[in-house]
Design a protein around this motif. Structure first.
Motif, short mmCIF file in Angstrom:
data_model
loop_
_atom_site.label_atom_id
_atom_site.label_comp_id
_atom_site.label_asym_id
_atom_site.label_seq_id
_atom_site.Cartn_x
_atom_site.Cartn_y
_atom_site.Cartn_z
N ASP A 1 0.83 -1.21 0.00
CA ASP A 1 0.00 0.00 0.00
C ASP A 1 0.86 1.26 0.00
O ASP A 1 0.50 2.28 -0.62
CB ASP A 1 -0.93 0.00 1.21
N ARG A 2 2.01 1.19 0.65
CA ARG A 2 2.93 2.32 0.64
C ARG A 2 3.48 2.55 -0.76
O ARG A 2 3.62 3.70 -1.21
CB ARG A 2 4.07 2.07 1.63
N ALA A 3 3.77 1.46 -1.47
CA ALA A 3 4.24 1.58 -2.85
C ALA A 3 3.19 2.28 -3.71
O ALA A 3 3.51 3.16 -4.52
CB ALA A 3 4.57 0.20 -3.42
N GLU A 4 1.94 1.91 -3.51
CA GLU A 4 0.86 2.55 -4.28
C GLU A 4 0.77 4.04 -3.96
O GLU A 4 0.60 4.87 -4.86
CB GLU A 4 -0.47 1.86 -3.98
N ARG B 1 -5.97 -13.62 -4.34
CA ARG B 1 -7.26 -13.37 -3.69
C ARG B 1 -7.05 -12.89 -2.25
O ARG B 1 -7.82 -12.07 -1.74
CB ARG B 1 -8.10 -14.65 -3.68
N THR B 2 -6.01 -13.42 -1.61
CA THR B 2 -5.71 -13.02 -0.23
C THR B 2 -5.05 -11.65 -0.19
O THR B 2 -5.40 -10.80 0.63
CB THR B 2 -4.80 -14.07 0.43
N LEU B 3 -4.08 -11.44 -1.06
CA LEU B 3 -3.32 -10.18 -1.04
C LEU B 3 -4.10 -9.03 -1.65
O LEU B 3 -3.89 -7.87 -1.29
CB LEU B 3 -2.01 -10.36 -1.82
N GLY B 4 -4.99 -9.35 -2.59
CA GLY B 4 -5.70 -8.33 -3.34
C GLY B 4 -5.02 -8.10 -4.68
O GLY B 4 -3.96 -7.47 -4.74
N ALA B 5 -5.61 -8.64 -5.74
CA ALA B 5 -4.99 -8.52 -7.07
C ALA B 5 -4.84 -7.07 -7.49
O ALA B 5 -3.95 -6.74 -8.29
CB ALA B 5 -5.83 -9.29 -8.09
N HIS B 6 -5.67 -6.18 -6.93
CA HIS B 6 -5.60 -4.77 -7.30
C HIS B 6 -4.28 -4.12 -6.88
O HIS B 6 -3.94 -3.04 -7.36
CB HIS B 6 -6.75 -4.00 -6.66
N ARG B 7 -3.55 -4.78 -6.00
CA ARG B 7 -2.28 -4.22 -5.53
C ARG B 7 -1.13 -4.44 -6.52
O ARG B 7 -0.03 -3.94 -6.30
CB ARG B 7 -1.91 -4.81 -4.17
N PHE B 8 -1.38 -5.20 -7.59
CA PHE B 8 -0.32 -5.55 -8.53
C PHE B 8 -0.70 -5.13 -9.95
O PHE B 8 -1.80 -5.40 -10.41
CB PHE B 8 -0.06 -7.06 -8.50
N ALA B 9 0.27 -4.52 -10.63
CA ALA B 9 0.05 -4.15 -12.03
C ALA B 9 0.06 -5.37 -12.93
O ALA B 9 -0.62 -5.41 -13.95
CB ALA B 9 1.12 -3.16 -12.47
N LEU B 10 0.83 -6.39 -12.55
CA LEU B 10 0.90 -7.63 -13.32
C LEU B 10 1.52 -8.71 -12.46
O LEU B 10 2.05 -8.45 -11.38
CB LEU B 10 1.72 -7.43 -14.61
N SER B 11 1.46 -9.94 -12.96
CA SER B 11 2.09 -11.06 -12.27
C SER B 11 2.74 -11.98 -13.29
O SER B 11 2.27 -12.11 -14.41
CB SER B 11 1.08 -11.84 -11.41
N VAL B 12 3.85 -12.59 -12.88
CA VAL B 12 4.59 -13.54 -13.72
C VAL B 12 4.76 -14.81 -12.91
O VAL B 12 5.36 -14.79 -11.83
CB VAL B 12 5.96 -12.98 -14.14
N THR B 13 4.24 -15.92 -13.43
CA THR B 13 4.28 -17.18 -12.69
C THR B 13 5.10 -18.21 -13.46
O THR B 13 5.63 -17.94 -14.53
CB THR B 13 2.86 -17.72 -12.45
N SER B 14 5.20 -19.41 -12.89
CA SER B 14 5.97 -20.47 -13.51
C SER B 14 5.48 -20.74 -14.93
O SER B 14 4.28 -20.86 -15.18
CB SER B 14 5.85 -21.75 -12.68
#
Length: 207
Positions: A87-90, A112-125
């Protein structure tokens, strides 16, 4: 993600330990912790190659993924200070990307736990040419954010993730869950994200 933002690294290591015991293989702490930060496919390959697992690569990966996913779906604890830091980063206008060795379906459970709205994107395996410890996941994330990796701060908890971040050219903020990360000019080590203020990061200052 695993071990930095949510306490899933211990769930992953418990998955590996349980699998080794079920297969009648040694599951001592040194063996188990060597899998910290490893993607499922890489872990499965090592188990078959180095630990005498005889059920085959595909079956090994399937069992690891099934058990780990079930553990995460049952609930994950957010690490102290993680949401405050995001939230501080935002507030500061700093975009965040989730870069994880976990599979997409596991990452989505955590989001879902962290809140997807907190991330601009995600990179997974599997969403970068190579996984950690190679730099590719961080390079893909930086490109998606439109920033130079040298301007990125990576938060990691294992030597595998740390190696990926540093190889990509990022600065590294380490919150270790296993030994092996050494402080350096581009690596700061803290005990908890609660100790971190983004406007006063604990890196050596230029003379």
């Amino acid at each position: 993600m695993d071990g930095t933002l949510v306490d899933t690294e211990h769930q992953w290591l418990a998955t590996v330990a349980g699998f080794l015991r079920d297969q009648g293989a040694p599951a001592g702490d040194e063996v188990v912790t060597s899998f910290a930060g490893a993607p499922v496919d890489d872990a499965a390959a090592r188990l078959v190659r180095d630990h005498g697992i005889r059920i085959g690569l595909t079956r090994t990966a399937t069992l690891l993924d099934r058990d780990f996913t079930a553990r995460v779906a049952a609930g994950v604890a957010v690490q102290p200070g993680a949401l405050r830091l995001l939230d501080r980063a935002e507030e500061l206008g700093i975009p965040a990307a989730l870069v994880t060795a976990s599979e997409r379906h596991v990452a989505d459970l955590v989001l879902r736990t962290l809140g997807a709205h907190r991330f601009a994107l995600s990179v997974t395996s599997g969403e970068a040419p190579r996984g950690k410890p190679h730099p590719d996941p961080y390079l893909v994330a930086a490109a998606g954010l439109g920033v130079d990796p040298a301007r990125c701060l990576a938060v990691e908890d294992t030597p595998t993730g740390a190696a990926a971040a540093l190889a990509a050219g990022c600065r590294l903020l380490a919150v270790p869950t296993v030994p092996g990360i050494v402080p350096g000019p581009r690596t700061a080590v803290v005990a908890s994200l609660e100790d971190v203020e983004l406007t006063d990061l604990p890196f050596p200052r230029a003379a």
